[in-house]
Design an enzyme around this catalytic site. Structure first.
Site, PDB file in Angstrom:
ATOM      1  N   GLU A  57     -70.637   2.416-104.709  1.00  0.00           N
ATOM      2  CA  GLU A  57     -71.453   2.697-105.881  1.00  0.00           C
ATOM      3  C   GLU A  57     -71.265   1.516-106.832  1.00  0.00           C
ATOM      4  O   GLU A  57     -70.134   1.169-107.155  1.00  0.00           O
ATOM      5  CB  GLU A  57     -70.962   3.996-106.534  1.00  0.00           C
ATOM      6  CG  GLU A  57     -71.861   4.462-107.636  1.00  0.00           C
ATOM      7  CD  GLU A  57     -71.363   5.745-108.301  1.00  0.00           C
ATOM      8  OE1 GLU A  57     -70.460   6.407-107.758  1.00  0.00           O
ATOM      9  OE2 GLU A  57     -71.892   6.053-109.384  1.00  0.00           O
ATOM     10  N   ARG A 110     -57.346   7.650 -97.780  1.00  0.00           N
ATOM     11  CA  ARG A 110     -57.523   6.520 -98.690  1.00  0.00           C
ATOM     12  C   ARG A 110     -56.316   5.606 -98.640  1.00  0.00           C
ATOM     13  O   ARG A 110     -55.217   6.037 -98.307  1.00  0.00           O
ATOM     14  CB  ARG A 110     -57.620   7.010-100.150  1.00  0.00           C
ATOM     15  CG  ARG A 110     -58.723   7.926-100.462  1.00  0.00           C
ATOM     16  CD  ARG A 110     -58.534   8.464-101.875  1.00  0.00           C
ATOM     17  NE  ARG A 110     -58.769   7.455-102.885  1.00  0.00           N
ATOM     18  CZ  ARG A 110     -59.969   7.187-103.399  1.00  0.00           C
ATOM     19  NH1 ARG A 110     -61.017   7.867-103.001  1.00  0.00           N
ATOM     20  NH2 ARG A 110     -60.123   6.262-104.316  1.00  0.00           N
ATOM     21  N   LYS A 147     -61.728   3.502-109.902  1.00  0.00           N
ATOM     22  CA  LYS A 147     -62.561   2.624-110.714  1.00  0.00           C
ATOM     23  C   LYS A 147     -62.543   3.048-112.180  1.00  0.00           C
ATOM     24  O   LYS A 147     -62.598   2.209-113.070  1.00  0.00           O
ATOM     25  CB  LYS A 147     -63.997   2.631-110.178  1.00  0.00           C
ATOM     26  CG  LYS A 147     -64.170   1.687-109.004  1.00  0.00           C
ATOM     27  CD  LYS A 147     -65.612   1.569-108.595  1.00  0.00           C
ATOM     28  CE  LYS A 147     -65.995   2.712-107.695  1.00  0.00           C
ATOM     29  NZ  LYS A 147     -67.285   2.532-107.016  1.00  0.00           N
TER      30      LYS A 147
HETATM   31  P1  ATP Z   1     -63.150   5.228-106.986  1.00  0.00           P
HETATM   32  O1  ATP Z   1     -62.439   6.508-106.739  1.00  0.00           O
HETATM   33  O2  ATP Z   1     -62.268   4.055-107.136  1.00  0.00           O
HETATM   34  O3  ATP Z   1     -64.178   5.302-108.062  1.00  0.00           O
HETATM   35  P2  ATP Z   1     -65.185   5.625-105.067  1.00  0.00           P
HETATM   36  O4  ATP Z   1     -64.830   6.355-103.848  1.00  0.00           O
HETATM   37  O5  ATP Z   1     -65.971   6.356-106.077  1.00  0.00           O
HETATM   38  O6  ATP Z   1     -63.902   4.923-105.623  1.00  0.00           O
HETATM   39  P3  ATP Z   1     -67.283   4.109-103.926  1.00  0.00           P
HETATM   40  O7  ATP Z   1     -67.933   2.922-104.486  1.00  0.00           O
HETATM   41  O8  ATP Z   1     -68.050   5.364-103.817  1.00  0.00           O
HETATM   42  O9  ATP Z   1     -65.970   4.313-104.775  1.00  0.00           O
HETATM   43  O10 ATP Z   1     -66.606   3.760-102.536  1.00  0.00           O
HETATM   44  C1  ATP Z   1     -67.270   3.109-101.483  1.00  0.00           C
HETATM   45  C2  ATP Z   1     -66.552   3.403-100.215  1.00  0.00           C
HETATM   46  O11 ATP Z   1     -65.198   2.984-100.304  1.00  0.00           O
HETATM   47  C3  ATP Z   1     -66.543   4.886 -99.928  1.00  0.00           C
HETATM   48  O12 ATP Z   1     -66.864   5.080 -98.561  1.00  0.00           O
HETATM   49  C4  ATP Z   1     -65.143   5.302-100.220  1.00  0.00           C
HETATM   50  O13 ATP Z   1     -64.748   6.362 -99.408  1.00  0.00           O
HETATM   51  C5  ATP Z   1     -64.345   4.031 -99.933  1.00  0.00           C
HETATM   52  N1  ATP Z   1     -63.130   3.998-100.717  1.00  0.00           N
HETATM   53  C6  ATP Z   1     -63.008   4.099-102.052  1.00  0.00           C
HETATM   54  N2  ATP Z   1     -61.722   4.082-102.435  1.00  0.00           N
HETATM   55  C7  ATP Z   1     -60.991   3.953-101.294  1.00  0.00           C
HETATM   56  C8  ATP Z   1     -59.587   3.872-101.011  1.00  0.00           C
HETATM   57  N3  ATP Z   1     -58.664   3.926-101.977  1.00  0.00           N
HETATM   58  N4  ATP Z   1     -59.207   3.733 -99.717  1.00  0.00           N
HETATM   59  C9  ATP Z   1     -60.120   3.668 -98.750  1.00  0.00           C
HETATM   60  N5  ATP Z   1     -61.445   3.734 -98.939  1.00  0.00           N
HETATM   61  C10 ATP Z   1     -61.892   3.881-100.197  1.00  0.00           C
HETATM   62 MG    MG Z   2     -67.688   7.443-104.576  1.00  0.00          MG
END
Ligand code: ATP
Ligand code: MG
Length: 556
Positions: free
Chosen positions: A35, A261, A271
């Site tokens: 995102e 994760r 984020k």
């Molecule tokens: P955050 O919790 O930091 O806001 P998010 O999951 O909302 O992260 P996205 O931009 O939606 O962020 O993530 C893109 C991809 O990266 C998704 O498939 C998500 O599952 C993966 N992802 C995000 N954080 C992690 C992590 N700590 N370890 C592994 N994969 C991750």
């Molecule tokens: Mg997300």
């Protein structure tokens, strides 16, 4: 056999190989779906390495898709940074970049299909009421009074929602599934909401936006994704992922597979929290070298190869775990030990005058750029006045101290053996100059009958260059800052120390920004990508030579 083929296969690769063997799929298609509401962090690196990595393992493809369904939080600047980070990590996406917003029209039509099938309805409960009606883990939800309204009425209202006739929150579109489901995600989830807000790509074309769970599965299917890899928190959303695809006219049905994760000790990987660090000024932007963002790690001097290596070592499982910072740092050390040139920098200089060295003599000494690898030679300038580090001299010391001591000898790295004879101090008792003598017969060989115990680094006073050195340490004092209420209070106040008066050897005059060096005996340092581009010699400490935290933590 390739290196990849020898490694034990993670559970996702096992699933993929079975699917290929059984002919379920002819090839593999994955996607990385960030995102664009912040910069990518080390956790995303794991997801990137996994998605692009498995695609490459099986000659498949991996799409880069921006999950841009939330106009409020998203910015084009984030999208650009994400593209740069993915490329820098060493991956190339399949064809053009995709956007969930590319599918807004199709998504709308699928929503209409659900309404027509009696599987979605326009609800006029307020957002608060919807929350109330949803129930809890213990209490089942209850049906909205609008749930059984005629299909034609929902269709009409949904079209008018799109046309902009209603205010934000006045109504929404919900999937009609089961308010009694033990899985709260299945209790008639909202799939469209009204938001009168411009989108960074579609502008004012839409005032209703699809929700993530509805959008993601359809985007995957439209792109022909075979394996939709995501983190564990989406496990409970999988039934909804499948429900949507089972109930619309679409042929493709990707398989969602969840993995744990990446969490890293002494930092946060959310984020929202990273954004807070930036907005509140605890760090100097998203790419501050203390940040666990990809751009921050890059600026710090962590290499893409080291980050990929770390993701590899951590592996892919369903176990919730937290990785020690030392694992990442060791990957960085190993990579830089092999690949970084050596150089000398004196972080806290004190002047040494070699009284028996002729006053205008300058010798050009040659030193290897790397002790093992053939990386060429560089020129060191030897002269009567040099700098050494303040910590490398003592007036008195016991035998364990293998540096320069008054009355004793030490070798200047790649140069002569010197002996300290006298110190000059200022009115505060601080040493300003150490008067030494050198043995002219010790270049590349030990002095007759003696063997100086220590070797210290140095630079010529006249030829060295002033530089600023930034020493970075853990951003948080505690291993799990993400788990405390006020994570900001756990910030390490000493996470940055600026040494403004360092001196570096002359060979670094024209340093290429972002090049990493091992400053001998000090650690690994990276030429700051911005400052060096602007002509200022600023080096960021990437990592120390050894893991000093491991020792401290053992003692604690
Ligand atoms: P955050 O919790 O930091 O806001 P998010 O999951 O909302 O992260 P996205 O931009 O939606 O962020 O993530 C893109 C991809 O990266 C998704 O498939 C998500 O599952 C993966 N992802 C995000 N954080 C992690 C992590 N700590 N370890 C592994 N994969 C991750
Ligand atoms: Mg997300």
């Amino acid at each position: 056999m390739s290196e990849a083929a020898e490694k034990p296969k993670n559970f996702i690769r096992q699933i993929i190989e079975r699917d290929l063997a059984e002919g379920k799929h002819q090839s593999v298609a994955t996607r990385f779906p960030p995102e664009p509401n912040g910069y990518l962090h080390v956790g995303h690196a794991k997801s990137i390495c996994l998605n692009f990595g498995v695609a490459a393992n099986y000659q498949g493809t991996c799409n880069l898709r921006f999950d841009d369904t939330n106009p409020a939080k998203e910015e084009a600047a984030y999208a650009n940074a994400i593209e740069e980070d993915v490329r820098w990590l060493g991956f190339e996406w399949n064809q053009e970049i995709r956007h969930a917003s590319d599918y807004f029209e199709q998504l709308f039509q699928y929503a209409v299909e659900l309404v027509e099938k009696g599987l979605a309805y326009v609800d006029e409960l307020s957002p608060e009421q919807i929350r109330e009606y949803r129930g809890t883990f213990e209490v089942p939800g209850k049906n909205s009074p609008y749930r059984e309204r005629p299909v034609s009425e929902s269709l009409d209202l949904f079209q008018r929602m799109r046309a902009g006739e209603f205010a934000d929150g006045a109504m929404c579109l919900r999937a009609k599934i089961d308010m009694g489901s033990p899985n709260i995600n299945m209790r008639d989830p909202v799939i469209y909401r009204i938001k009168h807000q411009a989108h960074h790509r579609t502008g004012d074309a839409w005032c209703i936006y699809p929700m993530y769970d509805f959008t993601h599965c359809i985007s995957d299917a439209l792109e022909g994704i075979t394996h939709s890899l995501c983190t564990l928190e989406f496990e409970d959303h999988r039934p909804l992922y499948d429900w949507v695809l089972d109930n619309i006219s679409i042929d493709c049905h990707p398989q969602q597979i969840e993995f744990s994760r990446l969490n890293l000790e002494h930092t946060v990987t959310s984020k929202r929290k990273l954004n807070q660090l930036v907005v509140e000024g605890h760090v100097d932007g998203w790419d501050d070298p203390r940040m666990p963002t990809i751009s921050g790690m890059r600026r710090r001097g962590f290499t893409a190869a080291a980050i990929r290596d770390m993701c590899d070592r951590v592996g892919v499982t369903k176990k919730v775990n937290t990785t020690e910072m030392g694992v990442l740092e060791n990957c960085v050390r190993e990579d830089l030990d092999r690949n970084a040139k050596r150089a000398m920098a004196v972080l806290d200089p004190v002047k040494v005058i070699i009284s028996n060295y002729p006053e205008d003599k300058v010798e050009q000494l040659s030193a290897p750029n790397h002790p093992q690898q053939d990386m060429g030679q560089r020129t060191l300038f030897m002269s009567r006045e040099v700098y050494i580090d303040r910590a490398d001299f003592r007036e008195e010391a016991n035998k364990k101290y293998k540096r320069l001591v008054l009355g004793k000898e030490v070798r200047l790295r790649n140069s002569y053996v010197i002996q300290a004879n006298e110190v000059i101090k200022d009115e505060h008792g601080e040493i300003t100059t150490i008067i030494c003598s050198y043995d002219p017969d010790t270049l590349g060989k030990n002095p007759e009958g003696r063997k100086p115990k220590g070797v210290i680094h140095w630079v010529s006073a006249a030829h060295s260059l002033p530089a600023e050195i930034r020493l970075y340490d853990r951003l948080f004092n505690i291993p799990n800052p993400g788990s405390v209420d006020n994570f900001v209070s756990a910030i390490n106040p000493d996470s940055l120390t600026v040494l403004a008066h360092a001196r570096v050897e002359a060979s670094l005059a024209e340093v290429e920004p972002e090049t990493c060096f091992q400053f001998e005996r000090e650690g690994y340092f990276c030429a700051d990508r911005y400052e060096c581009k602007a002509g200022k010699l600023v080096f960021n400490r990437t990592v120390t030579l050894r893991d000093s935290w491991a020792k401290i933590e053992q003692k604690m």
